[in-house]
Write a protein that holds these residues in place. Structure first.
Motif, PDB file in Angstrom:
ATOM      1  N   ASN A  30      -5.150  -2.136  -6.944  1.00  0.00           N
ATOM      2  CA  ASN A  30      -5.098  -2.064  -5.480  1.00  0.00           C
ATOM      3  C   ASN A  30      -3.680  -1.929  -4.946  1.00  0.00           C
ATOM      4  OD1 ASN A  30      -4.979  -4.922  -6.329  1.00  0.00           O
ATOM      5  ND2 ASN A  30      -4.819  -5.339  -4.142  1.00  0.00           N
ATOM      6  N   GLU A  31      -2.678  -2.446  -5.686  1.00  0.00           N
ATOM      7  CA  GLU A  31      -1.297  -2.267  -5.255  1.00  0.00           C
ATOM      8  C   GLU A  31      -0.900  -0.790  -5.355  1.00  0.00           C
ATOM      9  OE1 GLU A  31      -2.490  -4.825  -6.793  1.00  0.00           O
ATOM     10  OE2 GLU A  31      -1.181  -6.565  -6.713  1.00  0.00           O
ATOM     11  N   LEU A  32      -1.405  -0.119  -6.369  1.00  0.00           N
ATOM     12  CA  LEU A  32      -1.179   1.339  -6.448  1.00  0.00           C
ATOM     13  C   LEU A  32      -1.826   2.018  -5.252  1.00  0.00           C
ATOM     14  CD1 LEU A  32      -1.786   2.070 -10.239  1.00  0.00           C
ATOM     15  CD2 LEU A  32       0.395   1.956  -9.030  1.00  0.00           C
ATOM     16  N   GLY A  33      -3.053   1.613  -4.953  1.00  0.00           N
ATOM     17  CA  GLY A  33      -3.750   2.183  -3.796  1.00  0.00           C
ATOM     18  C   GLY A  33      -2.984   1.974  -2.509  1.00  0.00           C
ATOM     19  N   GLU A  34      -2.458   0.767  -2.327  1.00  0.00           N
ATOM     20  CA  GLU A  34      -1.680   0.489  -1.108  1.00  0.00           C
ATOM     21  C   GLU A  34      -0.388   1.304  -1.082  1.00  0.00           C
ATOM     22  OE1 GLU A  34      -2.572  -0.845   1.570  1.00  0.00           O
ATOM     23  OE2 GLU A  34      -4.309  -2.003   0.974  1.00  0.00           O
ATOM     24  N   SER A  35       0.219   1.503  -2.234  1.00  0.00           N
ATOM     25  CA  SER A  35       1.442   2.314  -2.284  1.00  0.00           C
ATOM     26  C   SER A  35       1.154   3.764  -1.907  1.00  0.00           C
ATOM     27  CB  SER A  35       2.061   2.262  -3.690  1.00  0.00           C
ATOM     28  OG  SER A  35       2.532   0.971  -3.965  1.00  0.00           O
ATOM     29  N   PHE A  36       0.007   4.254  -2.331  1.00  0.00           N
ATOM     30  CA  PHE A  36      -0.362   5.645  -2.052  1.00  0.00           C
ATOM     31  C   PHE A  36      -1.132   5.825  -0.751  1.00  0.00           C
ATOM     32  CE2 PHE A  36       0.633   6.067  -6.548  1.00  0.00           C
ATOM     33  CZ  PHE A  36       1.261   7.295  -6.586  1.00  0.00           C
ATOM     34  N   ARG A  37      -1.329   4.759   0.002  1.00  0.00           N
ATOM     35  CA  ARG A  37      -2.106   4.828   1.252  1.00  0.00           C
ATOM     36  C   ARG A  37      -1.659   5.956   2.185  1.00  0.00           C
ATOM     37  NH1 ARG A  37      -5.803   1.833   3.998  1.00  0.00           N
ATOM     38  NH2 ARG A  37      -5.731   0.048   2.581  1.00  0.00           N
ATOM     39  N   PRO A  38      -0.339   6.200   2.345  1.00  0.00           N
ATOM     40  CA  PRO A  38       0.055   7.286   3.257  1.00  0.00           C
ATOM     41  C   PRO A  38      -0.414   8.672   2.801  1.00  0.00           C
ATOM     42  CG  PRO A  38       1.937   5.869   2.772  1.00  0.00           C
ATOM     43  CD  PRO A  38       0.830   5.469   1.840  1.00  0.00           C
ATOM     44  N   MET A  39      -0.728   8.805   1.527  1.00  0.00           N
ATOM     45  CA  MET A  39      -1.089  10.120   0.978  1.00  0.00           C
ATOM     46  C   MET A  39      -2.576  10.241   0.635  1.00  0.00           C
ATOM     47  SD  MET A  39       2.188  10.203  -1.569  1.00  0.00           S
ATOM     48  CE  MET A  39       1.457  11.389  -2.627  1.00  0.00           C
ATOM     49  N   VAL A  90      -5.112  -9.672  -6.102  1.00  0.00           N
ATOM     50  CA  VAL A  90      -5.693  -8.740  -5.124  1.00  0.00           C
ATOM     51  C   VAL A  90      -5.196  -8.999  -3.701  1.00  0.00           C
ATOM     52  CG1 VAL A  90      -7.831  -7.771  -4.183  1.00  0.00           C
ATOM     53  CG2 VAL A  90      -7.760  -8.488  -6.579  1.00  0.00           C
ATOM     54  N   ILE A  91      -5.499 -10.158  -3.150  1.00  0.00           N
ATOM     55  CA  ILE A  91      -5.280 -10.396  -1.720  1.00  0.00           C
ATOM     56  C   ILE A  91      -3.794 -10.378  -1.334  1.00  0.00           C
ATOM     57  CG2 ILE A  91      -5.603 -12.043   0.168  1.00  0.00           C
ATOM     58  CD1 ILE A  91      -8.181 -12.974  -1.393  1.00  0.00           C
ATOM     59  N   ILE A  92      -3.012 -11.249  -1.928  1.00  0.00           N
ATOM     60  CA  ILE A  92      -1.602 -11.364  -1.515  1.00  0.00           C
ATOM     61  C   ILE A  92      -0.796 -10.125  -1.893  1.00  0.00           C
ATOM     62  CG2 ILE A  92       0.535 -12.694  -1.743  1.00  0.00           C
ATOM     63  CD1 ILE A  92      -1.270 -15.211  -2.061  1.00  0.00           C
ATOM     64  N   PRO A  93      -0.869  -9.641  -3.149  1.00  0.00           N
ATOM     65  CA  PRO A  93      -0.081  -8.449  -3.477  1.00  0.00           C
ATOM     66  C   PRO A  93      -0.508  -7.215  -2.672  1.00  0.00           C
ATOM     67  CG  PRO A  93      -0.901  -9.473  -5.484  1.00  0.00           C
ATOM     68  CD  PRO A  93      -1.539 -10.181  -4.334  1.00  0.00           C
ATOM     69  N   GLY A  94      -1.815  -7.084  -2.440  1.00  0.00           N
ATOM     70  CA  GLY A  94      -2.279  -5.954  -1.640  1.00  0.00           C
ATOM     71  C   GLY A  94      -1.703  -5.987  -0.233  1.00  0.00           C
ATOM     72  N   PHE A  95      -1.701  -7.181   0.369  1.00  0.00           N
ATOM     73  CA  PHE A  95      -1.135  -7.347   1.702  1.00  0.00           C
ATOM     74  C   PHE A  95       0.367  -7.046   1.704  1.00  0.00           C
ATOM     75  CE2 PHE A  95       1.057 -10.014   4.815  1.00  0.00           C
ATOM     76  CZ  PHE A  95       0.501  -9.517   5.992  1.00  0.00           C
ATOM     77  N   VAL A  96       1.087  -7.595   0.724  1.00  0.00           N
ATOM     78  CA  VAL A  96       2.544  -7.412   0.674  1.00  0.00           C
ATOM     79  C   VAL A  96       2.900  -5.937   0.510  1.00  0.00           C
ATOM     80  CG1 VAL A  96       4.638  -7.892  -0.676  1.00  0.00           C
ATOM     81  CG2 VAL A  96       3.042  -9.747  -0.148  1.00  0.00           C
ATOM     82  N   ILE A  97       2.256  -5.250  -0.416  1.00  0.00           N
ATOM     83  CA  ILE A  97       2.567  -3.825  -0.625  1.00  0.00           C
ATOM     84  C   ILE A  97       2.159  -3.011   0.595  1.00  0.00           C
ATOM     85  CG2 ILE A  97       2.111  -1.779  -2.040  1.00  0.00           C
ATOM     86  CD1 ILE A  97       3.982  -3.914  -3.324  1.00  0.00           C
ATOM     87  N   ASN A  98       1.041  -3.354   1.218  1.00  0.00           N
ATOM     88  CA  ASN A  98       0.632  -2.665   2.453  1.00  0.00           C
ATOM     89  C   ASN A  98       1.718  -2.778   3.513  1.00  0.00           C
ATOM     90  OD1 ASN A  98      -0.581  -2.994   5.331  1.00  0.00           O
ATOM     91  ND2 ASN A  98      -2.099  -1.776   4.210  1.00  0.00           N
ATOM     92  N   ARG A  99       2.278  -3.976   3.672  1.00  0.00           N
ATOM     93  CA  ARG A  99       3.314  -4.191   4.682  1.00  0.00           C
ATOM     94  C   ARG A  99       4.630  -3.518   4.287  1.00  0.00           C
ATOM     95  NH1 ARG A  99       1.758  -3.909   8.936  1.00  0.00           N
ATOM     96  NH2 ARG A  99       0.331  -2.746   7.683  1.00  0.00           N
ATOM     97  N   VAL A 100       4.977  -3.521   3.010  1.00  0.00           N
ATOM     98  CA  VAL A 100       6.198  -2.843   2.550  1.00  0.00           C
ATOM     99  C   VAL A 100       6.099  -1.352   2.861  1.00  0.00           C
ATOM    100  CG1 VAL A 100       7.463  -2.103   0.474  1.00  0.00           C
ATOM    101  CG2 VAL A 100       6.849  -4.512   0.771  1.00  0.00           C
ATOM    102  N   VAL A 101       4.966  -0.760   2.537  1.00  0.00           N
ATOM    103  CA  VAL A 101       4.778   0.679   2.768  1.00  0.00           C
ATOM    104  C   VAL A 101       4.760   0.980   4.264  1.00  0.00           C
ATOM    105  CG1 VAL A 101       3.155   2.608   2.484  1.00  0.00           C
ATOM    106  CG2 VAL A 101       3.648   1.084   0.555  1.00  0.00           C
ATOM    107  N   ALA A 102       4.035   0.191   5.049  1.00  0.00           N
ATOM    108  CA  ALA A 102       3.967   0.425   6.499  1.00  0.00           C
ATOM    109  C   ALA A 102       5.330   0.252   7.159  1.00  0.00           C
ATOM    110  CB  ALA A 102       2.947  -0.529   7.130  1.00  0.00           C
ATOM    111  N   THR A 103       6.070  -0.786   6.746  1.00  0.00           N
ATOM    112  CA  THR A 103       7.403  -1.028   7.319  1.00  0.00           C
ATOM    113  C   THR A 103       8.355   0.101   6.951  1.00  0.00           C
ATOM    114  OG1 THR A 103       7.045  -3.411   7.239  1.00  0.00           O
ATOM    115  CG2 THR A 103       9.328  -2.660   7.412  1.00  0.00           C
TER     116      THR A 103
END
Length: 151
Positions: A30-39, A90-103
């Protein structure tokens, strides 16, 4: 992670396939998914959460089975594993990577930067967040749920 000890007299450590091998990385899908969310499309990102969740459930069943075979409480082992893996993998790393990518995406808005920059920064952040999150989740669980479970 430390390899699990066997119940045998040999003193050799048993390799936990789900935690001590590269299969452990499946928990970070899921961290990979969050990293690739913009694409990626939303369903693709959501699918990575499905992969991570399947890993968490497989580890939970594995720890339940191993505990029961050793005459210990499978329910306690499964609960501990499910809570720890859910938060630490899942929960915490997914949130952190989501915020890193969004920021990163927001910070680079209007600037001349490669479109891949938020994804690259998200991917680079993954190894940096794993140990602190694991340690933090252990600390919180040692103060809360583990004493309630008698672990």
């Amino acid at each position: 992670m430390q390899p699990a000890k066997t119940a045998g007299d040999s003193g050799e450590a048993e390799v936990d396939v789900l935690r001590d091998t590269p299969l452990r990385l499946v928990g970070y899908a899921n961290e990979l998914g969050e990293s690739f969310r913009p694409m990626w499309k939303t369903w693709q990102v959501n699918a990575t959460y499905g992969v991570s969740t399947a890993y968490v459930l497989a580890d939970t069943v594995d720890k339940y089975t191993k505990a029961e075979k050793q005459g210990q409480s499978g329910i306690k082992a499964a609960t501990d594993t499910l809570v720890w893996q859910s938060f630490a993998s899942v929960i915490i790393p997914g949130f952190v990577i989501n915020r890193v990518v969004a920021t990163t995406k927001m910070a680079l808005k209007g600037r001349k930067a490669p479109a891949l920059a938020p994804t690259i920064i998200g991917l680079c952040a993954i190894p940096a967040i794993v140990h602190p999150i694991d340690t933090g989740v252990h600390w919180v669980m040692n103060k809360t749920i583990r004493p309630m479970l008698g672990i």
